[in-house]
Design a protein around this motif. Sequence first.
Motif, PDB file in Angstrom:
ATOM      1  N   PHE A 164      20.009  24.115  -0.065  1.00 35.53           N
ATOM      2  CA  PHE A 164      21.521  23.800  -0.093  1.00 35.53           C
ATOM      3  C   PHE A 164      22.086  22.825  -1.264  1.00 35.53           C
ATOM      4  O   PHE A 164      22.173  21.697  -1.123  1.00 35.53           O
ATOM      5  N   THR A 165      22.170  23.607  -2.483  1.00 38.53           N
ATOM      6  CA  THR A 165      22.556  22.925  -3.657  1.00 38.53           C
ATOM      7  C   THR A 165      23.810  23.703  -4.229  1.00 38.53           C
ATOM      8  O   THR A 165      24.351  24.762  -3.798  1.00 38.53           O
ATOM      9  N   GLU A 166      24.732  22.934  -5.051  1.00 38.03           N
ATOM     10  CA  GLU A 166      25.967  23.554  -5.398  1.00 38.03           C
ATOM     11  C   GLU A 166      25.752  24.782  -6.113  1.00 38.03           C
ATOM     12  O   GLU A 166      26.493  25.696  -5.939  1.00 38.03           O
ATOM     13  N   ARG A 167      24.517  24.897  -6.938  1.00 30.40           N
ATOM     14  CA  ARG A 167      24.466  26.392  -7.803  1.00 30.40           C
ATOM     15  C   ARG A 167      24.062  27.258  -6.680  1.00 30.40           C
ATOM     16  O   ARG A 167      24.844  28.385  -6.930  1.00 30.40           O
ATOM     17  N   ASN A 168      23.553  27.168  -5.762  1.00 33.89           N
ATOM     18  CA  ASN A 168      23.136  28.029  -4.640  1.00 33.89           C
ATOM     19  C   ASN A 168      24.270  28.572  -3.749  1.00 33.89           C
ATOM     20  O   ASN A 168      24.574  29.816  -3.517  1.00 33.89           O
ATOM     21  N   TRP A 169      25.306  27.522  -3.626  1.00 32.31           N
ATOM     22  CA  TRP A 169      26.427  27.909  -2.957  1.00 32.31           C
ATOM     23  C   TRP A 169      27.255  28.984  -3.752  1.00 32.31           C
ATOM     24  O   TRP A 169      28.162  29.648  -3.190  1.00 32.31           O
TER      25      TRP A 169
END
Length: 371
Positions: A250-255
Amino acid sequence: MSLDSYYTLGRSGLRVSRLALGTMTFGDNWGWGAAEDTARAMFDRYLAAGGNIIDTADLYTEGASEELLGRFVEDAGVRDRVVLSTKFSYNAQPGNPNAGGNGRKNILRAVEGSLRRLRTDYIDLYLLHTWDRITPAEEVVRTLDDLVRAGKIRYAGLSDVPAWYASRAQTFAEAHALSPLVNLQLEYSLVERNLEHEFAPMALELGMGITAWSPLGMGLLSGKYKPSEAGGAGEGRLAKVSGLPGFDRFTERNWRIVAVLEEVAQALGKPMAQVALNWVATQPAVASVIVGATKLAQLDDNLSALSFEIPTELRKRLNEASAPDTPFPYWFFGDTQQTRIHGGVSVGSKPADYAPPVYVKAESVGGFKAD
């Protein structure tokens, strides 16, 4: 593509389906997974769709996965048709260091246990599960070669090891005319692309086909998770374990990747999970993608992932959104530096330019034709 199109695994004559059935969910000994009746239904559905490679490990559900799989194969009478792949490394007797790891003593112990649970006298593909940091590659390769010569395994490979270790192992096998390693099992998805720096070109150069695990980013790319104040929320194991080492998805990159994947999926009129699986299955060096499920409907959805192609422009969007960082020294190998090296003329190939493995398609039962 379809499940009855079979690709050679690495530099070998072993033909495998583009999607492999993952059985880590067979059995509920870990408090989650599929009960025996559901596991059998998924096994039957996979074979009916034309799939032939089934992945397990002695670790999975404390041995229950191998036991169920062995029973299913025996009851269905399909031993010669299926490619059974299992793994060793993890300790079976706490307190006894030689009942785990990748030394010769444990490999010989582990293979006998897997043969017994799988109800077979040979394993098609036997893999080192995880690097133990101490066992020399030479010891592993010689032991696996002995098992091939003894007829207990047909092929061997490695899972979750450093690239340098895999390179040393394969080079040692080649130099001493030992059974080559034909497979690398590694995590690969739109949110985990680090294997592209070393593993993909190495696999192609040294003849090891990649089987990709967690192609849905531990479920993140399935579409059932959404951003929240706590990082992410949704129904599934990932919401419970995110934040633990190796499970922080749950990271900004993954979102951002999830958002682009959702847009691409909508443009194609396909579920997000199918698009994510299709992307991995059509990447260079990938021979097969491991799909697992706890419900039959999930498996049915996954098995449809090969029924379409991702157009070039949409694939470009996925590639750009998920592009991994390029750390030292890999940025030296990009177009700018290479053009300077070659006097202003672009030559050679990047890993992404490699062609996929050769495959054969089943024209009839038992018949194969070069495509």
